[in-house]
Design a protein around this motif. Structure first.
Motif, mmCIF file in Angstrom:
data_model
loop_
_atom_site.group_PDB
_atom_site.id
_atom_site.type_symbol
_atom_site.label_atom_id
_atom_site.label_comp_id
_atom_site.label_asym_id
_atom_site.label_seq_id
_atom_site.Cartn_x
_atom_site.Cartn_y
_atom_site.Cartn_z
ATOM 1 N N ARG A 54 4.474 -0.625 0.799
ATOM 2 C CA ARG A 54 3.774 0.652 0.661
ATOM 3 C C ARG A 54 4.510 1.819 1.309
ATOM 4 O O ARG A 54 4.280 2.975 0.938
ATOM 5 N N ARG A 55 5.423 1.556 2.265
ATOM 6 C CA ARG A 55 6.137 2.669 2.911
ATOM 7 C C ARG A 55 7.605 2.747 2.521
ATOM 8 O O ARG A 55 8.165 3.834 2.447
ATOM 9 N N ILE A 56 8.230 1.599 2.251
ATOM 10 C CA ILE A 56 9.639 1.659 1.873
ATOM 11 C C ILE A 56 9.810 1.920 0.375
ATOM 12 O O ILE A 56 10.821 2.490 -0.037
ATOM 13 N N TRP A 63 1.925 1.931 -8.113
ATOM 14 C CA TRP A 63 1.674 1.613 -9.523
ATOM 15 C C TRP A 63 1.414 0.117 -9.706
ATOM 16 O O TRP A 63 0.602 -0.279 -10.559
ATOM 17 N N TRP A 64 2.088 -0.709 -8.933
ATOM 18 C CA TRP A 64 1.828 -2.157 -8.976
ATOM 19 C C TRP A 64 0.361 -2.425 -8.612
ATOM 20 O O TRP A 64 -0.326 -3.193 -9.288
ATOM 21 N N SER A 82 -10.337 -7.698 -1.501
ATOM 22 C CA SER A 82 -9.218 -6.831 -1.129
ATOM 23 C C SER A 82 -9.290 -5.457 -1.781
ATOM 24 O O SER A 82 -8.396 -4.631 -1.585
ATOM 25 N N ASP A 83 -10.354 -5.167 -2.536
ATOM 26 C CA ASP A 83 -10.468 -3.861 -3.195
ATOM 27 C C ASP A 83 -10.460 -2.685 -2.212
ATOM 28 O O ASP A 83 -9.879 -1.633 -2.531
ATOM 29 N N PRO A 84 -11.096 -2.784 -1.039
ATOM 30 C CA PRO A 84 -11.042 -1.634 -0.115
ATOM 31 C C PRO A 84 -9.634 -1.242 0.324
ATOM 32 O O PRO A 84 -9.425 -0.112 0.784
ATOM 33 N N LEU A 85 -8.650 -2.139 0.156
ATOM 34 C CA LEU A 85 -7.279 -1.797 0.535
ATOM 35 C C LEU A 85 -6.667 -0.749 -0.393
ATOM 36 O O LEU A 85 -5.595 -0.223 -0.109
ATOM 37 N N SER A 86 -7.367 -0.442 -1.514
ATOM 38 C CA SER A 86 -6.877 0.618 -2.397
ATOM 39 C C SER A 86 -6.838 1.955 -1.663
ATOM 40 O O SER A 86 -5.997 2.814 -1.965
ATOM 41 N N MET A 87 -7.716 2.171 -0.688
ATOM 42 C CA MET A 87 -7.690 3.396 0.110
ATOM 43 C C MET A 87 -6.376 3.504 0.889
ATOM 44 O O MET A 87 -5.758 4.570 0.965
ATOM 45 N N LEU A 88 -5.967 2.377 1.460
ATOM 46 C CA LEU A 88 -4.711 2.360 2.210
ATOM 47 C C LEU A 88 -3.521 2.627 1.298
ATOM 48 O O LEU A 88 -2.585 3.351 1.672
ATOM 49 N N MET A 89 -3.557 2.065 0.090
ATOM 50 C CA MET A 89 -2.444 2.282 -0.830
ATOM 51 C C MET A 89 -2.362 3.746 -1.265
ATOM 52 O O MET A 89 -1.274 4.326 -1.354
ATOM 53 N N LEU A 90 -3.516 4.376 -1.538
ATOM 54 C CA LEU A 90 -3.509 5.785 -1.921
ATOM 55 C C LEU A 90 -2.984 6.641 -0.779
ATOM 56 O O LEU A 90 -2.168 7.551 -0.987
ATOM 57 N N TYR A 91 -3.441 6.361 0.422
ATOM 58 C CA TYR A 91 -2.974 7.116 1.587
ATOM 59 C C TYR A 91 -1.460 6.981 1.748
ATOM 60 O O TYR A 91 -0.759 7.970 1.983
#
Length: 874
Positions: A54-56, A63-64, A82-91
């Motif tokens: 998510r950072r590199i 998109w994945w 694991s759906d709540p982790l979508s917030m972390l991915m957007l951030y």
């Protein structure tokens, strides 16, 4: 970074899998089928990859994750843990991705919010499409949606009296709003953080650049010191030698017939040589051209006017001499000195000089023009040297500009503009320099007087020329600047022309100098009047103002980034608003906690409670502007509160904020005294809390309590240590967090402090390099120049002894004495010019440093001939 994110991804996904496996509910509906827990685990595992990247690789990872989420929504279970982790991915993608692509992902997030809301509304209200019903048939969504009840999972999001389809639409709308608001909140947070990171990255790059340039800057400082030494040697020594040559040539012919004139000329030569020795010692012993108090300045310009050439000087406007910086002050003097020297040496007989000064509110424009030979001076084989180069360097070093060249109708002109230092907080009223015309042969001012008219126009009066200690040797090529022998101290340098003595003319003057009638009194410039704060308030405002933060280039165009950068720049305002908000929130709890109980009296007045709340929380407004002072104030106020007040207040928890701020934003070793204050206040809190259980409301009452025995005191102290230890742990946790944040270099104010420290160290290293270079050069060159000047002094002493002897010398003997001095001066001047060429053109003067850093050698500017050719072409 990747390792940390990978481990964190495994932890997150592992926790979601553990939650799925440990769930007793095996009903996991999707749009198509119902799925067991094992399928839920299988859908959650692929999320490890985008979370780790998510950072590199933020954008491919995002998109994945979008693809995985859309796949499980349409083809798999409607929800996975694991759906709540979508917030972390957007951030992550908004913070670490490309700035111009931010809206793509915000739009994608909104689209996924609508898709998720729709899928969840369907799976919560109706059974999967291929679910086998009890009667052996598949799901009929048409029948289910038109029914009064929904056969889906129990407990829909909202009650509804309509059909199942209406309830599903209502649930979809509520879910879309909830998920959409969450996504927008995460987007704002991410864009805000991205703007902060941009500032931090810019400051990191700047600090890294400063560190990388340190060695280069020290080399440049050493070479710049070489140029400064060459320039000052030209101004001090070369011009002195030129003066000696001119004086010896004049004395060789005139002194042979006039022994009194020969004696005065010989004394002048000796005086010039001694003064040059003194200036050489100053040159090599003090860093910077103004390191010694003997440097000449603007106020010393009249000492350059002698009887050799007529000089007219006009001053227009109000002279702000005090607003010339130290370097600009000397640069103006050297500019006039060099121009007059060149005029005398190359303009020819009968030349006259006009000096025009125009003072405006922000600059001095000065022009020195003569009516001499101009460009024709080059026809005698003269070649330009370093004088004009040094003139350009001095003026440009103080932020000014200068141009020099022949006039169209003959003569030569030098024009320069020198900026004035601003005077903040004051009106621009300065003592006016009277406009004066200096000419030969006029003994008294004109009847009109001198000074400035009310409208600011200059008035002139002819004055008698001021003879200097000796004639000036002049060189249009800039190879010899004379020295006036009248060094001004720091006070004289800023003096106006009315401070010049009128009853004590220098040696060789036929008559005294007529002083101007008066100097204009300090008056404000009406065209530049402004409203200014009183000085105390102005200084207080400057002291309280937040330090500016260089945030680098502003590539962010969205309003979130602009707002983030504004709050970052105005951190003092934001901290003040935060403190005010806390005061409003904690006023009533403070009032309730300070209700005096039976035995203590009536309730405190509301005004007293409000003042107490303000006093205890006000230091937090300065937690970043004055971090250590704020923390010290909080520590003292907290201790006084425990000492006198009967209650520990809820707002005291914010003392930990001041601890964190002092360690993060304060000095590197601030954590030491902060730790001591933390231990003292924590222990006092523990003792106060322990004694409160016995009905004693403050430390002061505890100290004055007559019923406590030694054992009671031991119990209170030990109990206080136990309770205070918990507060200490929280405080030391804040100290550790602040130290960690400080070491990461992820805070703009911390990086600003580092930048200031790096620049200060860089300046120190540059000064050190310049000092070492000066000492290295001075060890050899000063001895050589001193020997040359000493030989001149010895020869003049011999000549004076001859002139003062019992037997009157012949004209041939006097001429021979002056010829010997002139010959020595010419050979010394030729050698000096060779040394200056070595210093400037090669950048090195010894074999040990030859060939080092050839790309950084200092080469002289274009010659005067080439400048004239370029101007002719233009």
């Amino acid at each position: 970074m990747f390792t940390f994110d990978a481990v964190l991804a495994l932890i997150f996904v592992g926790l979601s899998i553990a939650s799925t496996v440990g769930s007793r509910d095996s009903y996991n509906p999707g749009l198509l089928f119902q799925y067991p827990n094992a399928v839920m685990v299988a859908w959650g595992l692929p999320a490890v990859v985008p979370l780790a990247l998510r950072r590199i690789r933020p954008e491919p990872a995002a998109w994945w994750y979008v693809g995985l989420t859309a796949s499980h929504l349409l083809l798999g279970p409607g929800t996975i843990d694991s759906d709540p982790l979508s917030m972390l991915m957007l951030y992550s993608v908004l913070v670490y991705g490309t700035a111009g692509h931010a809206w793509r992902f915000v739009t994608a997030a909104m689209a996924m919010a609508l898709l998720t809301a729709g899928v969840w509304a369907v799976t919560f209200n109706v059974t999967p499409l291929f679910d086998v019903l009890a009667n052996g048939t598949y799901t009929d969504w048409t029948t289910q949606l038109s029914g009064d009840t929904c056969p889906g999972v129990a407990g829909t999001l909202s009650p509804s009296t309509g059909t199942c389809g209406a309830r599903m639409l209502q649930d979809a709308g509520i879910l879309a709003v909830l998920i959409g608001v969450s996504m927008l909140s995460i987007s704002v947070m991410a864009l805000w953080q991205r703007a902060r990171r941009a500032t931090v990255n810019a400051m990191r790059e700047r600090n890294a650049s400063i560190m990388a340039r340190e060695a280069e800057e020290t080399r440049i400082a050493a070479l710049a010191e070489r140029a400064r030494i060459a320039r000052d040697m030209h101004d001090v020594v070369a011009h002195t030698l030129s003066t000696i040559i001119v004086q010896s040539d004049g004395g060789r012919y005139a002194g042979a017939r006039d022994l009194a004139l020969a004696r005065r000329t010989m004394a002048t030569i000796r005086h010039e040589a001694e003064r040059a020795q003194h200036d050489m010692r100053r040159l090599f012993s003090v860093f910077g051209p103004n390191g010694a108090g003997g440097a000449s300045g603007y106020a010393d310009i009249p000492s350059l006017f002698d009887g050799s050439i007529p000089v007219s000087r006009r001053v227009t406007g109000v002279a702000h001499a005090a607003r010339l910086s130290a370097k600009a002050d000397e640069a103006v003097f050297r500019l006039v000195q060099e121009s007059l020297t060149n005029t005398r040496k190359h303009a020819g007989s009968g030349a006259r000089v006009t000096i025009d000064e125009i003072w405006s509110d922000d600059a001095l424009s000065i022009t020195i023009a003569d009516n001499g030979r101009g460009g024709a001076s080059a026809q005698d084989g003269h070649r330009p040297g370093y004088g004009l180069i040094g003139m350009h360097e001095r003026i440009e070093a103080v932020g000014g500009s200068v141009s020099a060249g022949p006039r169209p109708n003959g003569g030569f002109i030098v024009a320069a503009t020198i900026p004035l230092a601003p005077v903040p907080g004051e009106a621009d009223g300065h003592t006016a320099m009277p406009a004066v015309t200096w000419t030969d042969g006029a003994a008294t001012p004109q009847a009109s007087g001198t000074g400035h008219r009310a409208n600011g126009e200059s008035m002139s009066s002819p004055m008698e020329a001021i003879p200097a200690a000796g004639n000036l040797g002049l060189s249009r090529d800039g190879k010899s600047i004379p020295s006036d022998g009248m060094a001004a101290d720091a006070g004289t340098r800023r003096a106006s022309m009315t401070d010049l003595p009128s009853d004590n003319p220098p040696a060789g003057s036929a008559s005294g100098i007529a002083s101007p009638a008066s100097s204009a009194s300090p008056t404000p410039i009406l065209s530049h009047m402004k409203i200014h704060l009183p000085q105390p308030l102005y200084r207080l405002a400057r002291w309280l103002r937040a330090k500016p933060i260089d945030q680098g280039d502003n590539h962010e165009l969205n309003w979130v980034a602009q707002l983030a950068r504004w709050t970052e720049r105005h951190y003092l305002f934001m901290d003040t608003m935060g403190a005010v908000l806390l005061m409003l929130l904690f006023y009533r709890p403070t009032f309730r906690d300070l209700q005096w109980q039976t035995g203590y009296g009536a309730a405190l007045p509301h005004v007293a409670t409000a003042l107490l709340t303000i006093v205890l929380l006000a230091p937090l407004a300065f937690r970043r502007r004055f971090p250590e002072a704020s923390a010290l104030a909080v520590a003292v106020l907290s201790f006084l509160q425990l000492l006198f007040l009967p209650s520990v207040l809820p707002l005291n928890v914010f003392a930990l904020v001041s601890v964190y701020s002092a360690v993060l934003y304060g000095r590197e070793r601030a954590w030491r005294w902060v730790s001591v204050a933390l231990v003292i206040d924590s222990w006092a809190f523990g003792i106060r809390t322990t004694s409160g259980q016995d009905g004693i409301g403050s430390l002061m009452r505890l100290a004055l309590s007559p019923v406590y025995t030694v054992m009671d005191w031991v119990a209170v102290v030990l109990g206080g240590l136990l309770l205070g230890g918990m507060v200490m742990l929280a405080g030391f946790g804040c100290i550790a967090a602040a130290r960690w944040a400080r070491s990461r270099g992820s805070n703009a104010l911390v990086l600003q402090q580092r930048e200031e420290a790096l620049r200060a160290e860089q300046e120190r290293q540059k000064v050190l390099a310049a000092n070492l270079e000066r000492e290295r050069i001075g060890a050899a060159m000063q001895a050589e120049v001193a020997a040359t000047l000493e030989s001149v002094i010895v020869q003049t002493d011999a000549g004076l002894a001859m002139l003062d002897g019992s037997a009157e010398p012949s004209g041939e003997q006097v001429a021979a004495a002056f010829a010997a001095i002139g010959s020595r001066g010419r050979s010394a001047l030729a050698h000096m010019r060779q040394l200056l060429a070595v210093l400037r053109e090669t950048g090195f003067s010894d074999a040990a440093h030859e060939g080092m850093a050839p790309e950084m050698r200092l080469a002289p500017a274009a010659s005067l001939d080439s400048q004239l050719r370029d101007r002719a072409r233009g």
